[in-house]
Write a protein that holds these residues in place. Structure first.
Motif, PDB file in Angstrom:
ATOM      1  N   LEU A   5       6.641   0.365  11.497  1.00 18.50           N
ATOM      2  CA  LEU A   5       7.219  -0.051  10.222  1.00 18.50           C
ATOM      3  C   LEU A   5       6.904  -1.516   9.928  1.00 18.50           C
ATOM      4  O   LEU A   5       6.602  -1.877   8.780  1.00 18.50           O
ATOM      5  N   ASP A   6       6.949  -2.344  10.956  1.00 13.60           N
ATOM      6  CA  ASP A   6       6.593  -3.757  10.770  1.00 13.60           C
ATOM      7  C   ASP A   6       5.143  -3.904  10.336  1.00 13.60           C
ATOM      8  O   ASP A   6       4.820  -4.759   9.498  1.00 13.60           O
ATOM      9  N   GLN A   7       4.253  -3.091  10.885  1.00 18.00           N
ATOM     10  CA  GLN A   7       2.842  -3.163  10.504  1.00 18.00           C
ATOM     11  C   GLN A   7       2.649  -2.764   9.035  1.00 18.00           C
ATOM     12  O   GLN A   7       1.820  -3.342   8.329  1.00 18.00           O
ATOM     13  N   VAL A   8       3.409  -1.779   8.581  1.00 18.75           N
ATOM     14  CA  VAL A   8       3.331  -1.370   7.175  1.00 18.75           C
ATOM     15  C   VAL A   8       3.752  -2.522   6.267  1.00 18.75           C
ATOM     16  O   VAL A   8       3.042  -2.879   5.313  1.00 18.75           O
ATOM     17  N   THR A   9       4.906  -3.128   6.563  1.00 18.88           N
ATOM     18  CA  THR A   9       5.433  -4.157   5.668  1.00 18.88           C
ATOM     19  C   THR A   9       4.688  -5.482   5.795  1.00 18.88           C
ATOM     20  O   THR A   9       4.429  -6.158   4.793  1.00 18.88           O
ATOM     21  N   GLN A  10       4.316  -5.858   7.017  1.00 16.59           N
ATOM     22  CA  GLN A  10       3.615  -7.137   7.202  1.00 16.59           C
ATOM     23  C   GLN A  10       2.229  -7.130   6.570  1.00 16.59           C
ATOM     24  O   GLN A  10       1.757  -8.172   6.096  1.00 16.59           O
ATOM     25  N   ASN A  11       1.589  -5.964   6.563  1.00 13.29           N
ATOM     26  CA  ASN A  11       0.254  -5.866   5.975  1.00 13.29           C
ATOM     27  C   ASN A  11       0.286  -5.431   4.513  1.00 13.29           C
ATOM     28  O   ASN A  11      -0.762  -5.390   3.863  1.00 13.29           O
ATOM     29  N   GLY A  12       1.464  -5.093   4.008  1.00 11.41           N
ATOM     30  CA  GLY A  12       1.592  -4.714   2.606  1.00 11.41           C
ATOM     31  C   GLY A  12       0.784  -3.492   2.222  1.00 11.41           C
ATOM     32  O   GLY A  12       0.216  -3.431   1.123  1.00 11.41           O
ATOM     33  N   ILE A  13       0.716  -2.495   3.133  1.00 14.58           N
ATOM     34  CA  ILE A  13      -0.090  -1.310   2.852  1.00 14.58           C
ATOM     35  C   ILE A  13       0.740  -0.281   2.074  1.00 14.58           C
ATOM     36  O   ILE A  13       1.836  -0.567   1.605  1.00 14.58           O
ATOM     37  N   GLY A  14       0.209   0.930   1.954  1.00 16.02           N
ATOM     38  CA  GLY A  14       0.812   1.912   1.060  1.00 16.02           C
ATOM     39  C   GLY A  14       2.089   2.554   1.556  1.00 16.02           C
ATOM     40  O   GLY A  14       2.993   2.864   0.771  1.00 16.02           O
ATOM     41  N   GLY A  15       2.165   2.798   2.876  1.00 21.07           N
ATOM     42  CA  GLY A  15       3.359   3.453   3.387  1.00 21.07           C
ATOM     43  C   GLY A  15       3.122   4.112   4.722  1.00 21.07           C
ATOM     44  O   GLY A  15       2.189   3.759   5.461  1.00 21.07           O
ATOM     45  N   LEU A  16       3.966   5.110   5.025  1.00 21.62           N
ATOM     46  CA  LEU A  16       3.968   5.761   6.331  1.00 21.62           C
ATOM     47  C   LEU A  16       4.076   7.265   6.144  1.00 21.62           C
ATOM     48  O   LEU A  16       4.925   7.758   5.399  1.00 21.62           O
ATOM     49  N   PHE A  17       3.208   8.003   6.855  1.00 22.58           N
ATOM     50  CA  PHE A  17       3.266   9.466   6.868  1.00 22.58           C
ATOM     51  C   PHE A  17       3.610   9.938   8.276  1.00 22.58           C
ATOM     52  O   PHE A  17       3.272   9.276   9.263  1.00 22.58           O
ATOM     53  N   ILE A  18       4.262  11.090   8.351  1.00 24.54           N
ATOM     54  CA  ILE A  18       4.726  11.630   9.634  1.00 24.54           C
ATOM     55  C   ILE A  18       4.105  12.995   9.877  1.00 24.54           C
ATOM     56  O   ILE A  18       4.287  13.925   9.068  1.00 24.54           O
TER      57      ILE A  18
END
Length: 248
Positions: free
Chosen positions: A214-227
């Motif tokens: 989750l930190d990698q998603v927000t710190q890099n400002g990418i699109g999101g997370l899929f499971i």
């Protein structure tokens, strides 16, 4: 409205998806010549005969995945048309191309371009581990980087999904060595940051590696997370994902 999206994959068309999902992907269609799940010898359901389930957000089917066969698909215009027709006639919102069997990149671009012209969405899902991050030492990695660059240049892909796991979550040392670099590499390969999606699996998921993703998603400002296999995701982890990315 959040800057991030959440989504996931399941193999069972009967599975519903959480209300927070923007994208739900059903498959995997691993029998590529027959366009079914399962194998050519033991085929399962097909997006060509199964209407898109009424999941949350946009509902796609997945072409490919672990164990997909044969290699170098799609190979011709007939196979391209079969993918496009299945998507259109059964009301799927698009196709997730999960490239785990050396797919034909040029024909994939052609397929995605035709789907885009019909207002269908496409994602390109690939293994984003050591090979991808070390193309100078890996011919496999070289091919993956070339595929991502070609896809990015085509403008036909809506999302690039980075599989940063194996049968289960990687060790923390492997995660730290590869997840951030894979995100940065994908952006440097020409993919807009908001088209980059990080993907994980519930197998081996714990508080430490989930928080790191989750930190990698927000710190890099990418699109999101899929499971992957989202029905197996513990509800407490889904709540953490929703709170972090959606503020829900």
């Amino acid at each position: 409205m959040s800057d991030y999206v959440i989504g996931g994959w399941t193999q069972n068309p009967a599975d519903s998806s959480p209300q927070s999902f923007s994208y739900t992907m059903y498959g995997m269609v691993t029998n590529l010549s027959g366009l079914t799940t399962g194998t050519p010898q033991s085929p399962g359901w097909s997006p060509d005969t199964t209407a898109a389930p009424g999941g949350s957000g946009k509902v796609l089917w997945t072409y490919g995945g672990g164990g997909c066969t044969p290699n170098n698909m799609p190979q011709n215009a007939t196979e391209v048309s079969a993918i496009v027709n299945a998507t259109q006639t059964k009301n799927w919102a698009g196709v997730d191309f999960d490239d785990e069997c050396y797919m034909n990149v040029d024909m994939l671009v052609e397929t995605m371009s035709k789907l885009k012209s019909l207002n269908k969405e496409c994602s390109y899902t690939f293994l984003a581990g050591w090979d991808y991050n070390n193309p100078s030492a890996s011919s496999e990695g070289t091919k993956i980087n070339q595929a991502v660059q070609t896809m990015a240049q085509s403008g036909a892909v809506n999302r690039f999904c980075l599989m940063c796991y194996a049968e289960a979550m990687w060790s923390m040392s492997d995660i730290e060595a590869n997840v951030g670099p894979a995100i940065k590499r994908t952006i440097s390969n020409g993919v807009p940051a908001k088209q980059v999606i990080l993907a994980l699996t519930p197998a081996g998921l714990n508080q430490q590696n989930l928080t790191y993703f989750l930190d990698q998603v927000t710190q890099n400002g990418i699109g999101g997370l899929f499971i992957w296999d989202y029905p197996a995701l513990p509800s407490s982890y889904l709540q953490q994902i929703e709170q972090t990315l959606l503020g829900a």
